[in-house]
Design a protein around this motif. Structure first.
Motif, mmCIF file in Angstrom:
data_model
loop_
_atom_site.group_PDB
_atom_site.id
_atom_site.type_symbol
_atom_site.label_atom_id
_atom_site.label_comp_id
_atom_site.label_asym_id
_atom_site.label_seq_id
_atom_site.Cartn_x
_atom_site.Cartn_y
_atom_site.Cartn_z
ATOM 1 N N THR A 34 0.824 -1.215 0.000
ATOM 2 C CA THR A 34 0.000 0.000 0.000
ATOM 3 C C THR A 34 0.861 1.270 0.000
ATOM 4 O O THR A 34 0.461 2.275 -0.569
ATOM 5 N N ASN A 35 2.035 1.223 0.610
ATOM 6 C CA ASN A 35 2.861 2.442 0.689
ATOM 7 C C ASN A 35 3.838 2.604 -0.472
ATOM 8 O O ASN A 35 4.143 3.722 -0.877
ATOM 9 N N ALA A 39 4.071 -3.602 -7.582
ATOM 10 C CA ALA A 39 5.150 -3.936 -8.525
ATOM 11 C C ALA A 39 6.518 -3.545 -7.966
ATOM 12 O O ALA A 39 7.523 -4.176 -8.275
ATOM 13 N N ASN A 40 6.539 -2.494 -7.127
ATOM 14 C CA ASN A 40 7.810 -2.013 -6.573
ATOM 15 C C ASN A 40 8.314 -2.840 -5.399
ATOM 16 O O ASN A 40 9.384 -2.552 -4.868
ATOM 17 N N LEU A 120 -7.700 -1.784 -7.606
ATOM 18 C CA LEU A 120 -7.587 -1.248 -8.971
ATOM 19 C C LEU A 120 -6.304 -1.683 -9.679
ATOM 20 O O LEU A 120 -6.063 -1.285 -10.814
ATOM 21 N N PRO A 122 -3.883 -3.454 -12.064
ATOM 22 C CA PRO A 122 -4.122 -4.227 -13.290
ATOM 23 C C PRO A 122 -3.830 -5.723 -13.087
ATOM 24 O O PRO A 122 -4.463 -6.565 -13.721
ATOM 25 N N SER A 178 -7.078 7.009 1.220
ATOM 26 C CA SER A 178 -5.913 7.228 0.372
ATOM 27 C C SER A 178 -5.612 8.723 0.237
ATOM 28 O O SER A 178 -4.460 9.144 0.318
ATOM 29 N N GLY B 37 0.183 -1.276 -15.498
ATOM 30 C CA GLY B 37 0.649 -0.698 -14.243
ATOM 31 C C GLY B 37 1.727 0.348 -14.494
ATOM 32 O O GLY B 37 2.477 0.254 -15.453
ATOM 33 N N ALA B 39 4.396 1.254 -12.442
ATOM 34 C CA ALA B 39 5.761 0.813 -12.122
ATOM 35 C C ALA B 39 6.275 -0.188 -13.155
ATOM 36 O O ALA B 39 7.477 -0.273 -13.406
ATOM 37 N N ALA B 117 -8.027 5.385 -12.377
ATOM 38 C CA ALA B 117 -7.501 4.233 -11.632
ATOM 39 C C ALA B 117 -6.096 4.517 -11.115
ATOM 40 O O ALA B 117 -5.612 3.833 -10.215
ATOM 41 N N TYR B 119 -5.300 7.312 -9.596
ATOM 42 C CA TYR B 119 -5.374 8.215 -8.438
ATOM 43 C C TYR B 119 -4.903 7.547 -7.145
ATOM 44 O O TYR B 119 -4.504 8.224 -6.214
ATOM 45 N N LEU B 120 -5.022 6.210 -7.076
ATOM 46 C CA LEU B 120 -4.648 5.528 -5.833
ATOM 47 C C LEU B 120 -3.181 5.082 -5.815
ATOM 48 O O LEU B 120 -2.742 4.469 -4.852
ATOM 49 N N PRO B 122 0.550 4.865 -4.990
ATOM 50 C CA PRO B 122 1.334 5.475 -3.900
ATOM 51 C C PRO B 122 2.273 6.576 -4.403
ATOM 52 O O PRO B 122 2.558 7.526 -3.678
ATOM 53 N N GLU B 123 2.706 6.464 -5.674
ATOM 54 C CA GLU B 123 3.598 7.493 -6.241
ATOM 55 C C GLU B 123 2.971 8.896 -6.154
ATOM 56 O O GLU B 123 3.687 9.894 -6.063
ATOM 57 N N ARG B 125 1.516 10.315 -3.839
ATOM 58 C CA ARG B 125 1.653 10.987 -2.542
ATOM 59 C C ARG B 125 2.988 11.716 -2.413
ATOM 60 O O ARG B 125 3.243 12.389 -1.423
ATOM 61 N N ARG B 136 -6.846 18.689 -7.631
ATOM 62 C CA ARG B 136 -7.929 17.743 -7.364
ATOM 63 C C ARG B 136 -8.638 18.114 -6.048
ATOM 64 O O ARG B 136 -9.857 17.989 -5.938
#
Lengths: 220, 220
Positions: A34-35, A39-40, A120, A122, A178, B37, B39, B117, B119-120, B122-123, B125, B136
């Motif tokens: 989540t943070n 993928a990272n 969300l 992919p 979020s 995705g 990433a 999709a 918007y969520l 983590p990047e 933030r 936004r």
């Protein structure tokens, strides 16, 4: 030191909530996914965050997808069970829908990590996650069934497809968390009431809340 | 062949919608970011998908984050401008909120890729995306201002924080598209009406729709 369970000995003391290595792995993965993004995040990094060797992690989860699947399954298991119970219950549909939305909202607000943000990804559209998708679709269908019963009681004519909005409204908690970086303070009272109002419902909200509490005490 | 603009010559014929290389890069990136995705997508892969060299891509966007920022900015620019116009307009607040939700829903439904999709991620933030987040947040605040005016007209007492739900409801279009793999058929009629009903509003929806259409014709 607590028994580290199967696999190699732990590198250090347990540092995460959870009574088993499996629970610790899930907690660390949830934080990193989540943070930092799914993928990272490598399984190596998850193992490091728990303080175990990667080989020990593989004893519990063969792949990173398996960890994600376990985390996702946890997010729908209880709401899905409750929704099935509530569909069988007698009683007013509005109180039953309120009880479901209330339970689900509380869980989305209080979970340690905002796992719904992963819905969300992919990656979730691949075959690996089909069984999760099926279960989440079941939950969505159960929400819609309860909503249709509320609509059947009402006199207001509302737009087509509205029975799917209570489910969608509950999941907005994920976006609020979020965006705000914190659990939305008003959501537990706000969302279940809004789930009724989108259906054109207008009634005594205090009476519905009392009836919903009684249902929740009985079913959970 | 169309003039490829600055940078090296194109490897092949244009293959994407867009009248400029910049627009083609954005379209290819939007497809890859939403389907594979963020990433997982390299700028090299974006360049390949457009049929240009990576060096040509860098002429338009210095980093992958710059591409993402441009895509995100596009998703809020028009609804934000409209919301500012509508706040200045005279007329009933319910018709103004309906007009905004209607425009925004239509855009989220009809955009070629489901960019919301992202918007969520983590990047988003990180500091790099602060100016997007600010814009936004402005859109969200303008929705809330209009919602408060609808609430002020009404007689129903609803839960605290409800003024933030119309914005959230509109964004559920993103989740519907992601889950169903297609634009939600009912959303353009459903969501703007629901944005009023969550506020405890109950009135003549046909009259509001007519007034909202008149406002939209004037402001856009």
């Amino acid at each position: 030191m607590v028994n580290p369970g199967p696999g190699r000995p732990r590198l250090e003391q347990r540092r995460r909530p959870g009574t088993t290595p499996r629970a610790e792995i899930l907690d660390a993965a949830a934080e990193l996914f989540t943070n930092n993004g799914y993928a990272n995040t490598s399984t190596r990094r998850v193992a490091d965050a728990v303080g175990i060797r990667q080989a020990s992690l593989y004893h519990h989860f063969a792949t990173k997808d398996d960890i994600l699947d376990a985390l996702l399954a946890d997010t729908v298991a209880e709401p899905l069970a409750l929704s099935a119970e509530l569909l069988k219950e007698a009683g007013d549909a509005d109180a039953r829908l309120y009880a479901l939305a209330s339970f689900d909202t509380a869980q989305l607000c209080s979970s340690r990590w905002n796992l719904g943000a992963l819905y969300l990804l992919p990656e979730l559209r691949t075959e690996r996650f089909e069984s999760f998708r099926v279960r989440r679709d079941e939950l969505r269908a159960n929400y819609a069934s309860l909503a249709r019963r509320v609509l059947a009681q009402g006199q207001v004519s509302v737009a087509a497809g509205v029975e799917y909005l209570p489910f969608r409204l509950v999941e907005t908690v994920i976006n609020m968390r979020s965006d705000d970086g914190a659990s939305p303070e008003h959501a537990p009272r706000l969302i279940p009431e809004a789930a009724l109002r989108v259906l054109g419902w207008s009634g005594d909200i205090a009476a519905v809340q009392t009836a919903a509490r009684r249902l929740s005490d009985r079913t959970y």
